[in-house]
Design a protein around this motif. Sequence first.
Motif, PDB file in Angstrom:
ATOM      1  N   ALA A  95     -15.855   7.189  10.156  1.00 31.17           N
ATOM      2  CA  ALA A  95     -16.549   6.261   9.258  1.00 31.17           C
ATOM      3  C   ALA A  95     -17.054   5.049  10.024  1.00 31.17           C
ATOM      4  O   ALA A  95     -18.181   4.596   9.811  1.00 31.17           O
ATOM      5  CB  ALA A  95     -15.628   5.829   8.116  1.00 31.17           C
ATOM      6  N   GLN A 131     -21.822  11.937   7.959  1.00 28.90           N
ATOM      7  CA  GLN A 131     -20.425  11.509   8.079  1.00 28.90           C
ATOM      8  C   GLN A 131     -19.505  12.701   8.352  1.00 28.90           C
ATOM      9  O   GLN A 131     -18.570  12.593   9.151  1.00 28.90           O
ATOM     10  CB  GLN A 131     -19.996  10.732   6.844  1.00 28.90           C
ATOM     11  CG  GLN A 131     -20.675   9.383   6.794  1.00 28.90           C
ATOM     12  CD  GLN A 131     -19.926   8.346   6.014  1.00 28.90           C
ATOM     13  OE1 GLN A 131     -18.808   8.562   5.563  1.00 28.90           O
ATOM     14  NE2 GLN A 131     -20.541   7.194   5.861  1.00 28.90           N
ATOM     15  N   SER A 141     -20.048   6.087  12.114  1.00 32.80           N
ATOM     16  CA  SER A 141     -21.192   6.351  11.233  1.00 32.80           C
ATOM     17  C   SER A 141     -21.847   5.055  10.787  1.00 32.80           C
ATOM     18  O   SER A 141     -23.074   4.952  10.765  1.00 32.80           O
ATOM     19  CB  SER A 141     -20.745   7.160  10.013  1.00 32.80           C
ATOM     20  OG  SER A 141     -20.279   8.431  10.397  1.00 32.80           O
TER      21      SER A 141
END
Length: 186
Positions: free
Chosen positions: A148, A130, A151
């Motif tokens: 985010a 991340q 990811s």
Amino acid sequence: MTTDSAREQILATAEELYYTKGYAAVGMDELRTKAGVSLRRLYAAFPSKDDVVQAVLARRHAQWEAGLNGAVEAAGEDPRDRLLAVYGYLESWFCSDGFRGCAFINAFGELGGTNPEVAAIVREHKAAFQRYMAGLVAATGAPALLAAQLSILAEGAQSTAAISADPQAAAQARAAAETLIDAAIG
């Protein structure tokens, strides 16, 4: 066999066995036999199975980072291309012989609830990814939230590809990533 070569042989064998059979299914005796080392040498290198598992995960983390960095660097200087290279890396991994999903997700599923050290290693590996994505996103000028989101797409693609045995999960994640990136930097 030197101590270093024995350690390398043990780790390579453990990595293969754990990835194909599972962490819990492989005992030290099977590892010793397949690695071709004496029990004494095995325990001299790794006093416990936990030590082997942790070393294998450290090795996998280094391999993952080197492969991912290589793919991103090969994508050139364009920040958007560098972000999308992550999904190209995933696709080539998913198409490789013997792909059985993420070793860290597998380890967490098998051992994470009973082995706090393994759980911590897995969490740190995922957090490192991340952070890596956050750096790539920052280079585009997009909002931090995009890291985010991208990811999660990559993580979901890993699980989906492993379960479905379909490497197209990477291409599908890439298409979704393109939409998110273009909306964020539009």
